[in-house]
Design a protein around this motif. Structure first.
Motif, PDB file in Angstrom:
ATOM      1  N   VAL A   1      27.563  29.691 -24.683  1.00 39.78           N
ATOM      2  CA  VAL A   1      28.137  28.542 -23.969  1.00 39.78           C
ATOM      3  C   VAL A   1      27.402  27.382 -23.647  1.00 39.78           C
ATOM      4  CG1 VAL A   1      29.110  27.922 -21.495  1.00 39.78           C
ATOM      5  CG2 VAL A   1      29.294  30.420 -22.501  1.00 39.78           C
ATOM      6  N   THR A   2      25.864  27.442 -23.235  1.00 40.42           N
ATOM      7  CA  THR A   2      25.392  26.037 -23.120  1.00 40.42           C
ATOM      8  C   THR A   2      25.165  25.396 -24.477  1.00 40.42           C
ATOM      9  OG1 THR A   2      23.989  27.667 -21.752  1.00 40.42           O
ATOM     10  CG2 THR A   2      23.148  25.471 -22.163  1.00 40.42           C
ATOM     11  N   TRP A   3      25.049  25.982 -25.547  1.00 45.99           N
ATOM     12  CA  TRP A   3      24.739  25.334 -26.943  1.00 45.99           C
ATOM     13  C   TRP A   3      26.191  24.634 -27.236  1.00 45.99           C
ATOM     14  CZ3 TRP A   3      21.712  29.493 -29.930  1.00 45.99           C
ATOM     15  CH2 TRP A   3      20.200  29.173 -29.714  1.00 45.99           C
ATOM     16  N   THR A   4      27.378  25.547 -26.944  1.00 48.24           N
ATOM     17  CA  THR A   4      28.619  24.892 -27.306  1.00 48.24           C
ATOM     18  C   THR A   4      28.722  23.588 -26.237  1.00 48.24           C
ATOM     19  OG1 THR A   4      29.308  27.052 -27.609  1.00 48.24           O
ATOM     20  CG2 THR A   4      31.067  25.432 -27.189  1.00 48.24           C
ATOM     21  N   ARG A   5      28.160  23.565 -25.056  1.00 48.11           N
ATOM     22  CA  ARG A   5      28.499  22.406 -24.305  1.00 48.11           C
ATOM     23  C   ARG A   5      27.663  21.196 -24.694  1.00 48.11           C
ATOM     24  NH1 ARG A   5      28.743  24.914 -17.981  1.00 48.11           N
ATOM     25  NH2 ARG A   5      30.617  25.808 -18.354  1.00 48.11           N
ATOM     26  N   TRP A   6      26.427  21.565 -25.299  1.00 49.78           N
ATOM     27  CA  TRP A   6      25.783  20.610 -25.491  1.00 49.78           C
ATOM     28  C   TRP A   6      26.525  19.979 -26.869  1.00 49.78           C
ATOM     29  CZ3 TRP A   6      21.930  18.308 -22.854  1.00 49.78           C
ATOM     30  CH2 TRP A   6      21.293  19.151 -22.205  1.00 49.78           C
TER      31      TRP A   6
ATOM     32  N   THR B   1      10.366  32.412 -27.225  1.00 48.36           N
ATOM     33  CA  THR B   1       9.784  31.010 -26.748  1.00 48.36           C
ATOM     34  C   THR B   1       9.968  31.139 -25.139  1.00 48.36           C
ATOM     35  OG1 THR B   1      10.202  28.859 -26.766  1.00 48.36           O
ATOM     36  CG2 THR B   1      11.965  29.985 -27.472  1.00 48.36           C
ATOM     37  N   GLN B   2       9.247  30.240 -24.518  1.00 49.68           N
ATOM     38  CA  GLN B   2       9.320  30.252 -23.172  1.00 49.68           C
ATOM     39  C   GLN B   2      10.287  28.645 -23.061  1.00 49.68           C
ATOM     40  OE1 GLN B   2       5.976  31.116 -21.083  1.00 49.68           O
ATOM     41  NE2 GLN B   2       6.841  33.000 -20.260  1.00 49.68           N
ATOM     42  N   GLN B   3      10.495  28.017 -24.074  1.00 51.92           N
ATOM     43  CA  GLN B   3      11.001  26.666 -23.917  1.00 51.92           C
ATOM     44  C   GLN B   3      12.585  27.132 -23.434  1.00 51.92           C
ATOM     45  OE1 GLN B   3       9.882  23.925 -24.124  1.00 51.92           O
ATOM     46  NE2 GLN B   3       7.886  24.364 -24.956  1.00 51.92           N
ATOM     47  N   LEU B   4      12.749  26.877 -21.998  1.00 60.60           N
ATOM     48  CA  LEU B   4      13.773  27.365 -21.460  1.00 60.60           C
ATOM     49  C   LEU B   4      15.047  26.538 -21.290  1.00 60.60           C
ATOM     50  CD1 LEU B   4      14.904  29.718 -19.528  1.00 60.60           C
ATOM     51  CD2 LEU B   4      13.886  28.541 -17.558  1.00 60.60           C
ATOM     52  N   PRO B   5      16.074  26.931 -21.830  1.00 59.08           N
ATOM     53  CA  PRO B   5      17.234  26.092 -21.695  1.00 59.08           C
ATOM     54  C   PRO B   5      17.830  26.396 -20.371  1.00 59.08           C
ATOM     55  CG  PRO B   5      17.824  28.023 -22.931  1.00 59.08           C
ATOM     56  CD  PRO B   5      16.409  28.011 -22.524  1.00 59.08           C
ATOM     57  N   ALA B   6      18.335  25.543 -19.753  1.00 60.40           N
ATOM     58  CA  ALA B   6      19.081  25.687 -18.393  1.00 60.40           C
ATOM     59  C   ALA B   6      20.413  26.156 -18.822  1.00 60.40           C
ATOM     60  CB  ALA B   6      19.184  24.237 -17.765  1.00 60.40           C
ATOM     61  N   LEU B   7      20.574  27.622 -18.827  1.00 63.53           N
ATOM     62  CA  LEU B   7      21.806  28.168 -19.024  1.00 63.53           C
ATOM     63  C   LEU B   7      23.034  28.138 -18.069  1.00 63.53           C
ATOM     64  CD1 LEU B   7      20.251  31.371 -20.628  1.00 63.53           C
ATOM     65  CD2 LEU B   7      20.836  29.282 -21.815  1.00 63.53           C
ATOM     66  N   ALA B   8      24.192  28.161 -18.864  1.00 65.54           N
ATOM     67  CA  ALA B   8      25.329  28.216 -17.803  1.00 65.54           C
ATOM     68  C   ALA B   8      26.288  29.100 -18.365  1.00 65.54           C
ATOM     69  CB  ALA B   8      26.028  26.809 -17.940  1.00 65.54           C
ATOM     70  N   LEU B   9      27.427  29.798 -17.724  1.00 62.15           N
ATOM     71  CA  LEU B   9      28.318  30.826 -18.086  1.00 62.15           C
ATOM     72  C   LEU B   9      29.908  30.107 -17.462  1.00 62.15           C
ATOM     73  CD1 LEU B   9      28.426  33.335 -19.445  1.00 62.15           C
ATOM     74  CD2 LEU B   9      28.200  34.441 -17.134  1.00 62.15           C
ATOM     75  N   ASP B  10      30.619  30.048 -18.221  1.00 62.77           N
ATOM     76  CA  ASP B  10      32.118  29.934 -17.978  1.00 62.77           C
ATOM     77  C   ASP B  10      32.710  31.100 -17.447  1.00 62.77           C
ATOM     78  OD1 ASP B  10      32.371  31.184 -20.339  1.00 62.77           O
ATOM     79  OD2 ASP B  10      33.564  29.526 -21.398  1.00 62.77           O
ATOM     80  N   GLY B  11      33.977  30.754 -16.576  1.00 64.15           N
ATOM     81  CA  GLY B  11      34.532  31.803 -16.064  1.00 64.15           C
ATOM     82  C   GLY B  11      35.132  32.957 -16.890  1.00 64.15           C
ATOM     83  N   SER B  12      35.720  32.645 -18.296  1.00 62.39           N
ATOM     84  CA  SER B  12      36.060  33.758 -19.259  1.00 62.39           C
ATOM     85  C   SER B  12      34.810  34.535 -19.627  1.00 62.39           C
ATOM     86  CB  SER B  12      36.749  33.021 -20.243  1.00 62.39           C
ATOM     87  OG  SER B  12      36.073  32.257 -21.046  1.00 62.39           O
ATOM     88  N   GLY B  13      33.641  33.630 -19.893  1.00 64.77           N
ATOM     89  CA  GLY B  13      32.597  34.413 -20.328  1.00 64.77           C
ATOM     90  C   GLY B  13      32.148  35.554 -19.317  1.00 64.77           C
ATOM     91  N   ALA B  14      32.274  35.200 -18.075  1.00 66.62           N
ATOM     92  CA  ALA B  14      31.922  36.206 -17.074  1.00 66.62           C
ATOM     93  C   ALA B  14      32.786  37.318 -16.844  1.00 66.62           C
ATOM     94  CB  ALA B  14      32.021  35.416 -15.638  1.00 66.62           C
ATOM     95  N   VAL B  15      34.063  36.955 -17.189  1.00 68.47           N
ATOM     96  CA  VAL B  15      34.947  37.932 -17.196  1.00 68.47           C
ATOM     97  C   VAL B  15      34.724  38.955 -18.106  1.00 68.47           C
ATOM     98  CG1 VAL B  15      37.563  38.674 -17.690  1.00 68.47           C
ATOM     99  CG2 VAL B  15      37.000  36.757 -16.123  1.00 68.47           C
TER     100      VAL B  15
END
Lengths: 235, 340, 387
Positions: free
Chosen positions: C53-58, C333-347
């Motif tokens: 999700v995060t990569w897609t948003r980027w 890697t510890q290069q941490l992305p600030a991850l996100a999750l959308d509603g459908s992903g949570a479902v």
């Protein structure tokens, strides 16, 4: 009295599987009719098959031949998924009581009521009534393992009666009781029977043999059940 | 194979359902051919206990396998298309699966219908202790196996057929149908309108039949609504694809049944096709219960009760279908003054 | 008489709760086991979902198409004005924008040099003023390698820059090796003339037309070009993200599921319960009632375990401290992305966990109960069980 009422057995035959694969026949061609509204007593020597007969009548065992009919329904031929719910109409007092020792007195009485779809208030009322009837009202919250043998037996009787059964099958219900309690249990069985319930007691307790509440007497010996006193015809 | 955790989720559900079904079949085998009601010998007692177990296992297997089939549907319409280059909905995913995807869905549907039929028999059988339907129910339970096996095999082949490096042309697959009016999936404007009207008329007729069944307390024939339901589903599916879906997409010439499941269209496909599935299963219930009622008078009351419930379910499903198909079309007409 | 007639759920659920309390040790063991299992399985799944999700948003903030000129030596600079002129002739290609960027050697290895905010994701630039000549805004990895807040970069020329700011931590996934400099510094560093650009970013009216427009663009330029489209890159990234989850799942799932069956069988199985179930059976409980009771108990323990397990997984993926370790374990890697999750992903996540853990768990409870119920009635009659 309608002939199709009560609990009847026709040509009942049962044997436990033997070690060599042959059946050890315990009951053979047992025919009897236990009428509603009457207390029937089955006597016999230890090992004669009294408990087995009660288990057959209560649908816990299946006969190898013959059948048990309850209110003219061949319950012994029913498969387990019909026989199990039918057993809610049976109140069984086991010889070894089969109480759950870590549960409280009231919880043991709750066990038969849970699957019946009753309301909580109705369950509580039934439990209170039965505990008072067997003089255990003060011990409702006590765990069963703290009770004496006699109290446990009275609890087992209360558990058999709490669901207002149509058939009461009691195996040695006075074995651990003093004379006063034995007489009270006889009276209780008589009172239950007078509400139209079939009461069958298996016992060799002489106090029961001589009790006035017992209406019909049967004797089990050599795998056969015979009426003592006026014979009872099966329907 | 798509490297997506949802794929493994689907297989976990399939494996669970199959284990339960397999255990049920094992218990039902002897019952199907050696059932001797009334006998009290040890073998029959074992068969009776086995049958009780088989019924419970079958019910749980039905639930597990229905869950697996639903996961497959969700995977196709909402999850896997993100992993197939060029796919925007289930059309692209099914294209990437070759023919196996569609075949898998067909076998899943048939297997679940067979299991539903078994469940109807099982419920009726449970109403009488003589086990009048026990051998028949056991055989129907076994009958689902030849449908389940190809369903699982085609599901496996379909997922293995997906090549994440090979792009598909999702919309091209849809527009090809429009551009090639003689193609297999083609349906001209007239055909779409006819299917639409037939789906409404058939739905109305079915609703009347279901209503009558409900009103007469299940005494009417169950065969007629069952046959009409089967025919109606055959007409309603293309009507949704070619006509009613246009009012969700708000464009002409996009005959795609799968876009209807996307969140952009409120996942309406789940409700529309769900209503069709409920109608079909209610039809199976009506047909089965009607036959049982005719052959076994002892089960007549139970069958009648089941038929009334099925009729009620069918009626509600049809109302939902009509609301979700004709509703948006009417709303569009009122808003724009035109039909699409 | 109906075999279907079940009890009311409320007394049964209350009784199930009482039984859970009666068997507190077993219930706690089952709870601990289940929540660990859910956490172990959910963490990679959640991580891969969130990463996708995060990569897609980027990627949604990047241009639809990027045109790069190539020659025999590989990449070649574009004449900016001419490139824009040719691109504008292609229908559907909007806002062709020349970009100036490239790769230079920093103190700790290669860094990506960019010049315009349009090249950077919006999250990376909250209120940041563009760097003046001689200044740089750098990513976390570059800042760590700098000495005295100064950075020396080398490529076609050697440039010394003063670090005036670093990109925020939540953009580290795309900015960790990034250096934002003024265009004159970039040209000097990369050896590019004033009219030259590194590539051309093109926006599209509809992203679905990417392949068609890319073909037209390739034909429109008088020199060979390589065109990268955003959707293909996004799909590649999404596949990579999901691959992480699948790899972790494939490694752990068979062993975990086998363990689940064994543990559930051991904890909820019939050991010591046969006589008890026999008593219940003698009092009119059907096999279905006993199964319902066991399932109710399993749900009473399993639902909180599921919630706690998911909470732990969420913490492992979204809490900065724990997430660093999760990223290290799953990505190396510890290069941490600030991850996100959308509603459908949570479902979808919930569905996955329900199917992967919930279904096998309930099936194991069900099968062990059935196994235990068989012959339970007979054990009621065996006096030995009760003395």
């Amino acid at each position: 009295m309608a002939l199709n009422a009560g609990l009847a057995c026709h040509g009942l035959r049962f044997g436990w599987p033997g070690e060599q694969g042959d059946d050890r026949i315990l009951l053979q061609a047992v025919t009897a009719w236990f009428q509603p509204g009457r207390v029937s007593l089955v006597t016999g020597a230890t090992g004669a098959g009294k408990s087995t007969l009660l288990h057959l009548l209560g649908g816990l065992l299946r006969p190898v031949a013959g059948e048990v009919r309850a209110e003219d329904q061949p319950v012994s031929r029913w498969p387990a998924r019909h026989r199990d719910p039918w057993r809610r109409r049976v109140g069984m007092v086991f010889q070894h009581l089969a109480l759950v020792p870590d549960l409280s007195v009231a919880e043991n009485l709750l066990l038969p009521l849970v699957p019946r779809g009753m309301k909580w208030s109705a369950m509580q009322a039934a439990i209170t009534r039965q505990l008072e009837a067997v003089e255990l009202g003060q011990l409702a919250a006590k765990p069963v393992y703290t009770l004496s043998g006699g109290q446990r037996q009275r609890l087992a009787i209360a558990r058999a009666l709490v669901g207002a059964p149509r058939f009461v099958l009691a195996d040695e219900p006075t074995a651990f009781q003093d004379d006063r309690q034995a007489a009270r249990i006889c009276a209780q069985m008589g009172a239950v029977a007078r509400t139209g319930v079939v009461v069958v007691i298996g016992s060799h307790d002489p106090r029961l043999r001589n009790a006035s509440e017992v209406d019909d007497r049967w004797h089990l010996a050599a795998g056969r059940l015979t009426a003592v006193g006026p014979p009872q015809a099966a329907p | 194979m798509i490297a997506h955790p949802f794929t493994w989720t689907f297989w976990a559900a399939v494996a669970t359902g199959l284990i339960l079904y397999g255990a049920g079949v094992r218990s039902a085998l002897a019952v199907a051919w050696h059932w001797s009601p009334g006998a009290a010998d040890g073998a029959q007692l074992r068969r009776e206990r086995n049958w009780e177990m088989a019924c419970l296992l079958g019910r749980w297997a039905l639930a597990g396998l229905t869950g697996a089939a639903l996961l497959w549907l969700v995977g196709v319409v909402a999850v896997w298309h993100g992993m197939v280059p060029g796919a925007m909905c289930g059309t692209g995913v099914l294209q990437a699966m070759g023919g196996h995807g569609v075949r898998a869905m067909a076998f899943w549907a048939m297997a679940l219908l067979a299991l539903h039929g078994w469940r109807v028999l099982d419920r009726l059988d449970s109403h009488h202790p003589d086990g009048l339907l026990t051998p028949t129910a056991a055989r129907v339970l076994l009958l689902a196996a030849p449908l389940l096996v190809p369903a699982v095999i085609h599901s496996w082949l379909a997922l293995m057929h997906i090549d994440p490096a090979a792009p598909v042309s999702c919309c091209a697959a849809v527009y090809d149908q429009v551009l090639r009016p003689t193609g297999t999936g083609a349906m001209g404007r007239g055909g779409a309108l006819a299917a639409g009207w037939l789906s409404l008329a058939g739905g109305g007729l079915l609703a009347v039949l279901a209503g009558l069944q409900w009103r007469c307390g299940g005494k009417c024939s169950g065969a007629l609504p069952a046959v009409v339901a089967a025919g109606w589903v055959v007409v309603a599916a293309p009507a949704v694809k070619h006509l009613w879906s246009a009012y969700y997409y708000q464009v002409l010439s996009h005959p795609c049944p799968w876009c209807l499941f996307l969140p952009d269209h409120y996942g309406a496909g789940f409700a529309v096709y769900g209503a069709m599935a409920v109608t079909l299963t209610a039809g199976v219930t009506l047909w089965t219960a009607d036959r049982v009622r005719r052959r076994h008078p002892l089960l007549s009351d139970a069958a009648t009760t089941l038929m009334v419930r099925a009729a009620r379910r069918m009626l509600l499903a049809l109302l939902l279908f009509i609301l979700l198909t004709a509703g948006p079309a009417l709303a569009w007409k009122l808003r724009t003054g035109l039909w699409l | 008489m109906s075999g279907d007639g079940g009890p009311r759920w409320s007394p049964l659920a209350v009784w199930a709760a009482r039984e859970v309390q009666r068997e507190a040790g077993r219930s706690c063991l089952l709870f601990a086991f289940l929540f660990l299992l859910v956490a172990i399985i959910a963490t990679p799944m959640l991580f891969s979902h969130a990463l996708a999700v995060t990569w897609t948003r980027w990627m949604e903030q990047t241009p639809h198409l990027v045109v790069r000129r190539i020659d025999a030596g590989g990449w070649a600079p574009l004449p900016a004005e001419a490139a824009v002129h040719y691109a504008r002739k292609v229908p559907g290609a909007l806002d062709p924008t020349p970009r100036l960027w490239g790769v230079a050697t920093g103190p700790a290895g290669p860094v990506t040099v960019v010049t315009a905010p349009a090249d950077l994701p919006a999250e990376g630039l909250p209120g940041q003023r563009p760097p003046a000549p001689g200044e740089a805004v750098v990513g976390r990895a570059v800042a760590d390698a700098a000495v005295d807040n100064h950075l020396v970069l080398e490529q076609m020329d050697r440039v010394t820059l003063a670090i005036v700011a670093t990109f925020p931590d939540n953009s580290v996934m795309v900015t960790h090796d990034l250096v934002w400099v003024a265009p004159p510094d970039a040209r000097r560093l990369l050896g590019m003339l004033p009219d030259q650009a590194s590539d051309l970013a093109v926006r599209l009216f509809r992203s679905e037309s990417a392949s068609a427009v890319a073909a037209d663009l390739a034909a429109a330029f008088p020199w060979p070009v390589r065109i990268i489209d955003r959707d293909t890159m996004t799909e590649g990234l999404r596949r990579r993200a999901m691959g992480k989850g699948v790899a972790a799942l494939m490694l752990s799932l068979p062993a975990l599921l086998a363990f689940l069956w064994v543990m559930t069988g051991a904890v909820t199985g019939p050991a010591g319960r046969s006589a008890y179930w026999g008593v219940l059976s003698a009092m009119g409980w059907t096999t279905a009632d006993l199964v319902r009771l066991q399932v109710a108990k399993a749900l009473l323990v399993g639902m909180p375990a599921l919630a706690v397990g998911l909470a732990v997984a969420c913490g492992a993926v979204f809490h900065p401290m724990a997430a660093a370790w999760t990223a290290f374990l799953l990505m190396g890697t510890q290069q941490l992305p600030a991850l996100a999750l959308d509603g459908s992903g949570a479902v979808v996540m919930l569905l996955q966990i329900a199917a992967v853990v919930g279904l096998p768990f309930l099936a194991a409870v069900f099968l062990t109960t059935l196994r235990g119920v068989e012959g339970a009635a007979r054990s009621t009659m065996e006096a030995g069980q009760w003395h």
